[in-house]
Design an enzyme around this catalytic site. Structure first.
Site, short mmCIF file in Angstrom:
data_model
loop_
_atom_site.label_atom_id
_atom_site.label_comp_id
_atom_site.label_asym_id
_atom_site.label_seq_id
_atom_site.Cartn_x
_atom_site.Cartn_y
_atom_site.Cartn_z
N ARG A 106 0.81 -1.23 0.00
CA ARG A 106 0.00 0.00 0.00
C ARG A 106 0.85 1.28 0.00
O ARG A 106 0.52 2.22 -0.73
CB ARG A 106 -0.96 0.01 1.19
CG ARG A 106 -1.99 -1.10 1.14
CD ARG A 106 -2.85 -1.07 2.39
NE ARG A 106 -3.68 0.11 2.37
CZ ARG A 106 -5.00 0.10 2.13
NH1 ARG A 106 -5.62 -1.03 1.94
NH2 ARG A 106 -5.67 1.22 2.11
N TYR A 215 -0.22 -13.21 0.05
CA TYR A 215 0.26 -13.03 -1.32
C TYR A 215 1.54 -12.19 -1.31
O TYR A 215 1.78 -11.43 -0.37
CB TYR A 215 -0.82 -12.39 -2.22
CG TYR A 215 -1.49 -11.15 -1.67
CD1 TYR A 215 -0.88 -9.89 -1.77
CD2 TYR A 215 -2.75 -11.22 -1.08
CE1 TYR A 215 -1.52 -8.76 -1.29
CE2 TYR A 215 -3.38 -10.08 -0.59
CZ TYR A 215 -2.77 -8.86 -0.70
OH TYR A 215 -3.40 -7.73 -0.23
N ASP A 293 -14.33 4.79 0.63
CA ASP A 293 -14.92 4.24 1.86
C ASP A 293 -15.85 5.23 2.55
O ASP A 293 -16.66 4.83 3.39
CB ASP A 293 -13.80 3.85 2.86
CG ASP A 293 -13.25 2.46 2.60
OD1 ASP A 293 -13.55 1.88 1.54
OD2 ASP A 293 -12.52 1.94 3.47
C1 LIG Z 1 -7.88 -6.17 5.82
C2 LIG Z 1 -8.22 -5.34 4.61
C3 LIG Z 1 -7.78 -5.77 3.37
C4 LIG Z 1 -8.12 -5.03 2.22
N1 LIG Z 1 -7.71 -5.50 1.00
C5 LIG Z 1 -8.09 -4.82 -0.12
C6 LIG Z 1 -7.69 -5.30 -1.41
O1 LIG Z 1 -6.99 -6.30 -1.53
N2 LIG Z 1 -8.10 -4.61 -2.51
C7 LIG Z 1 -8.87 -3.47 -2.42
O2 LIG Z 1 -9.21 -2.88 -3.46
N3 LIG Z 1 -9.25 -3.00 -1.20
C8 LIG Z 1 -8.88 -3.63 -0.06
N4 LIG Z 1 -9.25 -3.15 1.17
C9 LIG Z 1 -10.10 -1.94 1.24
C10 LIG Z 1 -9.30 -0.66 1.13
O3 LIG Z 1 -8.28 -0.66 2.11
C11 LIG Z 1 -10.19 0.57 1.33
O4 LIG Z 1 -11.39 0.40 0.63
C12 LIG Z 1 -9.47 1.81 0.82
O5 LIG Z 1 -8.33 2.09 1.60
C13 LIG Z 1 -10.40 3.03 0.82
O6 LIG Z 1 -9.68 4.16 0.44
P1 LIG Z 1 -10.20 5.61 0.82
O7 LIG Z 1 -9.19 6.55 0.26
O8 LIG Z 1 -11.61 5.76 0.42
O9 LIG Z 1 -10.20 5.65 2.41
P2 LIG Z 1 -8.98 5.56 3.43
O10 LIG Z 1 -7.95 4.61 2.94
O11 LIG Z 1 -9.58 5.31 4.76
O12 LIG Z 1 -8.33 7.02 3.40
C14 LIG Z 1 -8.99 8.11 4.00
C15 LIG Z 1 -7.97 9.22 4.20
O13 LIG Z 1 -8.64 10.35 4.75
C16 LIG Z 1 -7.92 10.84 5.87
N5 LIG Z 1 -8.90 11.46 6.75
C17 LIG Z 1 -9.82 10.86 7.55
N6 LIG Z 1 -10.57 11.75 8.18
C18 LIG Z 1 -10.14 12.97 7.78
C19 LIG Z 1 -10.52 14.29 8.07
N7 LIG Z 1 -11.53 14.55 8.92
N8 LIG Z 1 -9.87 15.32 7.46
C20 LIG Z 1 -8.85 15.07 6.60
N9 LIG Z 1 -8.42 13.84 6.30
C21 LIG Z 1 -9.08 12.80 6.87
C22 LIG Z 1 -7.25 9.63 6.46
O14 LIG Z 1 -6.11 9.99 7.24
C23 LIG Z 1 -6.85 8.86 5.19
O15 LIG Z 1 -5.62 9.31 4.67
C24 LIG Z 1 -8.90 -3.84 2.34
C25 LIG Z 1 -9.30 -3.40 3.60
C26 LIG Z 1 -8.95 -4.14 4.73
C27 LIG Z 1 -9.39 -3.64 6.08
#
Ligand SMILES: Cc1cc2nc3c(=O)[nH]c(=O)nc-3n(C[C@H](O)[C@H](O)[C@H](O)COP(=O)(O)OP(=O)(O)OC[C@H]3O[C@@H](n4cnc5c(N)ncnc54)[C@H](O)[C@@H]3O)c2cc1C
Length: 396
Positions: A106, A215, A293
């Site tokens: 990641r 993996y 997310d």
């Molecule tokens: C065990 C596990 C395995 C996974 N494996 C996979 C996989 O193999 N393939 C896949 O596609 N997905 C996988 N996922 C899912 C994936 O990790 C998430 O769906 C993805 O990280 C979502 O990205 P995002 O940017 O939406 O949210 P996040 O990764 O949660 O990023 C959110 C960002 O916003 C920031 N933030 C939060 N609140 C605030 C705020 N109030 N103000 C400013 N910044 C803020 C945080 O610090 C962070 O940097 C897995 C998840 C888990 C738990």
């Protein structure tokens, strides 16, 4: 029409959205709460629909150097270790879908995205800036930051994850729900990986009430370990907490020696509470929308959470090109993505039942169950529509 677009959250979703929008000529500022850019040190699988989207953004080639083209995926039974082939990921994926299925560390993925954003706009990323709320008026949005400052733009994208403040600002209400499962996660240097463990495949161990995935990462230098166990009694003290080898081994009691040896080889193990929500009916209000997310958290059993965020980003940028006006763009983006993401979230829920099924208790029951649930036809039915999704051509 080009806009000044604010993004709350600089994770995989926020960075990809920034990249897609800057590439289309918008002025983008990202506000990330963390004081430094740091992804959780674990693996992520990127299926062909995701690598296709990253290629469309011009970053796949850089990422490929750091990723692994795992040759295939296999299923193993939790106690006896019996192995079934699931699908080919290497050449077959490329022949079938045009793009490979890769596994990536990641932090490497985030770094590639950050470098690409900074190459296009060096001062786009604002660190240590936590978003606390948003208001909008007369086509302008005001993002309030925890340090007391307010920044203004034409539009705001909440890419701030499952605990999204922007989602809360728009829709109020509920906290995310604990799914009753914890994920143990660790990354093992390849020289510590036990010899019996396959180094070029992704392996899904399946069992009653839990499953384990491992993996290779970083061109084979690392091995990712994830053990997901149903633990309704676990008190969720933190979103990600370091645990001990002994605790993790206890949680995998009775599992095959190969799983035990991987746990023993992991230098550090973290436990995560798996949190989610029911699919939302609406993501956008006026000039504010959600992505990743923040609007469609998912169980990880389909490995599509990060991939969905990447797809959201490209589709959103295409909608800006097509519709121009912010409110229409956000409505069309939501229309294009809401059903497809809900279907994937449901698919991940189904896989949780499939991977943790009581039929897997012993080998006799498991064999018939696996032959049915992981037959080639069943696998194609579950995954083909996902892998074929093309962010550049789906109707918007
Ligand atoms: C065990 C596990 C395995 C996974 N494996 C996979 C996989 O193999 N393939 C896949 O596609 N997905 C996988 N996922 C899912 C994936 O990790 C998430 O769906 C993805 O990280 C979502 O990205 P995002 O940017 O939406 O949210 P996040 O990764 O949660 O990023 C959110 C960002 O916003 C920031 N933030 C939060 N609140 C605030 C705020 N109030 N103000 C400013 N910044 C803020 C945080 O610090 C962070 O940097 C897995 C998840 C888990 C738990």
């Amino acid at each position: 029409m080009k806009h000044h677009i604010l993004i709350a959250g600089g994770g995989i979703g926020g960075m990809t959205a920034a990249l897609a929008l800057i590439a289309r000529g918008h002025n983008v500022d990202i506000y990330e709460q963390a004081p430094e850019l740091k992804e959780f040190g674990a693996g992520v699988q990127i299926s062909p629909n995701g690598t296709r989207a990253l290629h469309s953004l011009g970053v796949f080639e850089d990422l490929q150097k750091l990723s692994c083209n795992t040759v295939g995926k296999e299923v193993r039974l939790w106690n006896t270790g019996r192995t079934w082939k699931l699908f080919d990921l290497g050449n077959e994926a490329i022949e079938r879908y045009g793009f490979p299925y890769v596994t990536v560390f990641r932090p490497d993925l985030l770094q590639v995205l950050v470098d690409a954003v900074r190459a296009r706009k060096p001062d786009a990323i604002h660190l240590g800036r936590r978003a606390v709320g948003v208001t909008q008026r007369d086509g302008r949005v005001k993002l309030a930051l925890e340090d007391g400052e307010t920044v203004e733009g034409d539009a705001l994208i909440g890419a701030d994850g499952v605990h999204s403040r922007i989602r809360h600002s728009l829709f109020g209400g509920d906290s995310p729900r604990f799914f009753g499962m914890i994920a143990w996660r660790g990354v093992i240097p390849s020289e510590r990986v036990p010899a019996a463990i396959s180094r070029d495949k992704a392996t899904n161990w399946i069992g009653v009430g839990g499953h384990v995935v491992h993996y290779p990462l970083r061109a084979g230098k690392l091995m990712n370990f994830v053990g997901i166990m149903e633990r309704s009694h676990w008190r969720v003290e933190g979103w990600n907490v370091e645990g001990t080898t002994q605790e993790c081994a206890n949680d995998h009691k009775g599992w095959h020696a190969d799983v035990q040896s991987l746990i023993a080889a992991a230098p550090r193990l973290f436990k995560w509470a798996l949190m989610g929500r029911d699919p939302m009916q609406q993501w956008s209000v006026g000039h504010v929308t959600l992505l990743g997310d923040a609007c469609h958290p998912t169980l990880p059993m389909l490995a599509q959470g990060a991939v969905m965020a990447i797809e959201d980003a490209v589709i959103l940028s295409r909608c800006f090109d097509k519709y121009g006006d912010v409110a229409t763009t956000f409505t069309r983006y939501q229309d294009a993505r809401i059903a497809v993401t809900a279907r994937k979230v449901a698919g991940a829920n189904d896989n949780a039942e499939r991977f943790h099924n009581p039929a897997l208790a012993n080998e006799a029951g498991a064999a018939a169950y696996v032959d049915r649930e992981w037959s080639r036809d069943a696998v194609i039915r579950r995954y083909e529509w996902i892998f074929q999704y093309d962010v550049d051509t789906v109707p918007i």
